[in-house]
Write a protein that holds these residues in place. Structure first.
Motif, PDB file in Angstrom:
ATOM      1  N   ILE A  51       0.855  -1.183   0.000  1.00  0.00           N
ATOM      2  CA  ILE A  51       0.000   0.000   0.000  1.00  0.00           C
ATOM      3  C   ILE A  51       0.888   1.229   0.000  1.00  0.00           C
ATOM      4  CG2 ILE A  51      -1.787   1.228   1.261  1.00  0.00           C
ATOM      5  CD1 ILE A  51      -2.640  -1.420   2.456  1.00  0.00           C
ATOM      6  N   SER A  52       0.503   2.198  -0.803  1.00  0.00           N
ATOM      7  CA  SER A  52       1.298   3.417  -0.880  1.00  0.00           C
ATOM      8  C   SER A  52       1.064   4.280   0.359  1.00  0.00           C
ATOM      9  CB  SER A  52       0.939   4.204  -2.144  1.00  0.00           C
ATOM     10  OG  SER A  52      -0.381   4.696  -2.042  1.00  0.00           O
ATOM     11  N   GLU A  55      -2.353   6.097   0.365  1.00  0.00           N
ATOM     12  CA  GLU A  55      -3.479   5.245   0.763  1.00  0.00           C
ATOM     13  C   GLU A  55      -3.460   4.990   2.270  1.00  0.00           C
ATOM     14  OE1 GLU A  55      -2.865   1.862  -1.708  1.00  0.00           O
ATOM     15  OE2 GLU A  55      -4.017   2.698  -3.372  1.00  0.00           O
ATOM     16  N   LYS A  58      -4.903   8.000   3.951  1.00  0.00           N
ATOM     17  CA  LYS A  58      -6.362   8.012   3.822  1.00  0.00           C
ATOM     18  C   LYS A  58      -7.001   7.069   4.846  1.00  0.00           C
ATOM     19  CE  LYS A  58      -6.788   9.116  -1.087  1.00  0.00           C
ATOM     20  NZ  LYS A  58      -7.212   8.595  -2.402  1.00  0.00           N
ATOM     21  N   ILE A  59      -6.412   5.900   4.997  1.00  0.00           N
ATOM     22  CA  ILE A  59      -6.937   4.926   5.958  1.00  0.00           C
ATOM     23  C   ILE A  59      -6.829   5.474   7.375  1.00  0.00           C
ATOM     24  CG2 ILE A  59      -6.548   2.643   6.963  1.00  0.00           C
ATOM     25  CD1 ILE A  59      -5.663   1.740   4.139  1.00  0.00           C
TER      26      ILE A  59
END
Length: 94
Positions: A51-52, A55, A58-59
């Motif tokens: 996962i970048s 991301e 955002k999580i």
């Protein structure tokens, strides 16, 4: 005179420990037990997904906002119950 040397507690207990280690059964995971009992072809957790950082951020933001909403909801419900309890208490006491 013949001296008889007996094995003390230390020798006998270490011997018992060696025997127990050599006879130890191998532990099976829950996945292996499930596969054996059901005949399933499930193999672990699967491939790792990378996962970048964007991301992940955002999580993190989503988790923080959901936690804040949950905490505010719990605080509101607790406040209402405490007020109701206080009102009922004062009604019956005074």
């Amino acid at each position: 005179m013949n001296k008889i040397y007996n094995m003390g507690f230390g020798g006998s207990s270490s011997g018992a420990n060696v025997i127990m280690k050599n006879n130890r059964r191998s532990r099976k995971s829950k996945t292996e037990k499930f596969q054996k009992s059901t005949g399933s072809k499930i193999g672990g957790t699967g491939p790792e997904k990378h996962i970048s950082e964007a991301e992940l951020e955002k999580i993190r933001i989503n988790i923080r906002t959901s936690n804040r909403k949950r905490q505010s909801k719990i605080l509101a419900i607790t406040t209402v119950f405490l007020l109701l309890f206080a009102l009922i208490f004062f009604y019956f006491m005074f």
